[in-house]
Motif scaffolding. Structure first.
Motif, mmCIF file in Angstrom:
data_model
loop_
_atom_site.group_PDB
_atom_site.id
_atom_site.type_symbol
_atom_site.label_atom_id
_atom_site.label_comp_id
_atom_site.label_asym_id
_atom_site.label_seq_id
_atom_site.Cartn_x
_atom_site.Cartn_y
_atom_site.Cartn_z
ATOM 1 N N VAL A 180 0.936 -1.093 0.021
ATOM 2 C CA VAL A 180 -0.083 0.020 0.048
ATOM 3 C C VAL A 180 0.928 1.104 -0.030
ATOM 4 N N LEU A 181 0.843 2.054 -1.102
ATOM 5 C CA LEU A 181 1.442 3.243 -1.077
ATOM 6 C C LEU A 181 1.103 4.023 -0.041
ATOM 7 N N LEU A 182 1.895 4.902 0.678
ATOM 8 C CA LEU A 182 1.713 5.773 1.757
ATOM 9 C C LEU A 182 2.076 7.302 1.510
ATOM 10 N N ASP A 183 2.795 7.377 0.467
ATOM 11 C CA ASP A 183 3.290 8.743 -0.193
ATOM 12 C C ASP A 183 3.408 8.641 -1.656
ATOM 13 N N ASN A 184 3.438 9.794 -2.200
ATOM 14 C CA ASN A 184 4.015 9.636 -3.499
ATOM 15 C C ASN A 184 5.467 9.552 -3.917
ATOM 16 N N VAL A 185 6.084 8.695 -4.719
ATOM 17 C CA VAL A 185 7.068 8.110 -4.716
ATOM 18 C C VAL A 185 7.551 8.481 -6.224
ATOM 19 N N ILE A 186 9.037 8.567 -6.532
ATOM 20 C CA ILE A 186 9.955 8.748 -7.556
ATOM 21 C C ILE A 186 10.688 7.451 -7.624
ATOM 22 N N GLU A 187 10.164 6.419 -8.401
ATOM 23 C CA GLU A 187 10.878 5.110 -8.233
ATOM 24 C C GLU A 187 10.653 4.327 -9.557
ATOM 25 N N ASN A 188 11.445 3.296 -10.022
ATOM 26 C CA ASN A 188 11.725 2.573 -11.026
ATOM 27 C C ASN A 188 11.148 1.193 -10.183
ATOM 28 N N ILE A 189 10.104 0.510 -10.512
ATOM 29 C CA ILE A 189 9.633 -0.667 -9.841
ATOM 30 C C ILE A 189 9.803 -1.961 -10.731
ATOM 31 N N THR A 190 10.233 -3.066 -10.494
ATOM 32 C CA THR A 190 10.407 -4.268 -11.149
ATOM 33 C C THR A 190 9.798 -5.352 -10.343
ATOM 34 N N ILE A 191 8.629 -6.019 -10.682
ATOM 35 C CA ILE A 191 8.347 -7.179 -9.950
ATOM 36 C C ILE A 191 8.988 -8.469 -10.460
ATOM 37 N N ALA A 192 9.344 -9.150 -10.146
ATOM 38 C CA ALA A 192 10.414 -10.304 -10.611
ATOM 39 C C ALA A 192 9.428 -11.318 -10.824
ATOM 40 N N GLU A 193 9.923 -12.445 -11.772
ATOM 41 C CA GLU A 193 9.214 -13.728 -12.397
ATOM 42 C C GLU A 193 9.031 -14.564 -11.134
ATOM 43 N N GLY A 194 7.918 -15.006 -10.855
ATOM 44 C CA GLY A 194 7.656 -15.808 -9.640
ATOM 45 C C GLY A 194 6.963 -15.490 -8.675
ATOM 46 N N ILE A 250 2.076 -9.909 -6.532
ATOM 47 C CA ILE A 250 2.000 -8.611 -5.704
ATOM 48 C C ILE A 250 0.672 -8.172 -6.028
ATOM 49 N N VAL A 251 0.172 -7.501 -4.993
ATOM 50 C CA VAL A 251 -0.943 -6.568 -5.083
ATOM 51 C C VAL A 251 -0.575 -5.233 -4.505
ATOM 52 N N LEU A 252 -0.626 -4.229 -5.587
ATOM 53 C CA LEU A 252 -0.210 -2.826 -5.291
ATOM 54 C C LEU A 252 -1.688 -2.129 -5.219
ATOM 55 N N ASP A 253 -1.545 -1.316 -3.897
ATOM 56 C CA ASP A 253 -2.729 -0.335 -3.776
ATOM 57 C C ASP A 253 -2.226 0.799 -3.918
ATOM 58 N N LEU A 254 -2.605 1.639 -4.971
ATOM 59 C CA LEU A 254 -2.085 2.992 -5.023
ATOM 60 C C LEU A 254 -2.311 4.100 -4.157
ATOM 61 N N ASN A 255 -3.532 3.603 -3.157
ATOM 62 C CA ASN A 255 -4.014 4.417 -2.422
ATOM 63 C C ASN A 255 -3.879 5.969 -2.376
ATOM 64 N N GLU A 256 -4.366 6.554 -3.706
ATOM 65 C CA GLU A 256 -4.414 8.089 -4.166
ATOM 66 C C GLU A 256 -3.155 8.556 -3.972
ATOM 67 N N CYS A 257 -2.175 7.937 -4.245
ATOM 68 C CA CYS A 257 -0.710 8.376 -4.468
ATOM 69 C C CYS A 257 -0.208 8.211 -5.751
ATOM 70 N N LYS A 258 0.863 8.763 -6.145
ATOM 71 C CA LYS A 258 1.434 8.788 -7.314
ATOM 72 C C LYS A 258 2.798 8.162 -7.491
ATOM 73 N N ILE A 259 3.080 7.209 -8.498
ATOM 74 C CA ILE A 259 4.325 6.705 -8.543
ATOM 75 C C ILE A 259 5.077 7.124 -10.006
ATOM 76 N N THR A 260 6.051 8.070 -10.027
ATOM 77 C CA THR A 260 6.777 8.425 -11.264
ATOM 78 C C THR A 260 7.947 7.900 -11.317
ATOM 79 N N ASN A 261 8.472 7.460 -12.429
ATOM 80 C CA ASN A 261 9.750 6.896 -12.694
ATOM 81 C C ASN A 261 11.016 7.879 -12.570
ATOM 82 N N SER A 262 12.023 7.136 -12.151
ATOM 83 C CA SER A 262 13.252 8.066 -12.134
ATOM 84 C C SER A 262 14.102 8.059 -13.265
ATOM 85 N N SER A 263 13.957 6.841 -14.408
ATOM 86 C CA SER A 263 14.853 6.831 -15.715
ATOM 87 C C SER A 263 14.376 5.744 -16.491
#
Length: 181
Positions: free
Chosen positions: A4-18, A21-34
């Motif tokens: 569950v996101l608790l705040d806005n983040v700047i992050e590249n996220i990778t979900i590995a094979e196997g 995951i459940v991702l709850d955006l929780n009214e937050c924002k994910i922006t990539n870094s690169s």
């Protein structure tokens, strides 16, 4: 695992094979870094209100190689550079790119650029722009059960090895096709 996101983040996220995951955006924002904002190689469910944004040239908000279900959220490339089908402006790409299995449900919004920008790349790419790059020769499967899809050169582009099922949704395009198969 549930995240569950608790705040806005700047992050590249990778979900590995196997991984599952459940991702709850929780009214937050994910922006990539690169790179791609979220690269999924496992099983991922995204839910809740919030935004997944990509601001980097030739990178997607969601790059799926696994199984992903979008139950909510806004997906965008907010800094698309130009509103021309002839020039990228050095910041353009698909908002969603699927090389696995993607299910999009009602409540999802996908856009490309603000103020009419985002007309160089298609909004959503299902399959392969160059089918020779698909070494597995497996189909990319996309099921759209609802949502609002706005913009891009083409709104939904079903390409080589793409299998597309549309049950519902609102699709808007002012440049080329709402659906390109």
């Amino acid at each position: 695992d549930t995240i569950v996101l608790l705040d806005n983040v700047i992050e590249n996220i990778t979900i590995a094979e196997g991984k599952n995951i459940v991702l709850d955006l929780n009214e937050c924002k994910i922006t990539n870094s690169s790179v791609h904002t979220i690269t999924n190689n496992g099983t991922l469910v995204i839910e809740g209100d919030g935004t997944v944004d990509n601001v980097t040239h030739q990178k997607a908000a969601i790059y799926n190689n696994g199984t992903i279900t979008l139950n909510g959220g806004n997906y965008t490339r907010s800094q698309e550079a130009l509103n021309s089908p002839d020039e990228s402006g050095d910041n353009s790409y698909y908002t969603l790119l699927n090389h696995g299995k993607m299910t999009i449900n009602d409540g999802v919004k996908v856009s490309q650029g603000a103020d009419g920008k985002g007309q160089f790349s298609s909004l959503i790419e299902n399959g392969w722009y160059n089918g020779n790059q698909n070494t597995s020769k497996k189909n990319s499967v996309m099921i759209i059960n609802g949502g609002v899809f706005n913009g891009g050169l083409n709104t939904i582009k079903n390409d080589d090895y793409g299998e597309l099922i549309i049950n519902d949704g609102t699709f808007k395009n002012t440049t080329q096709a709402a659906f390109l198969n």
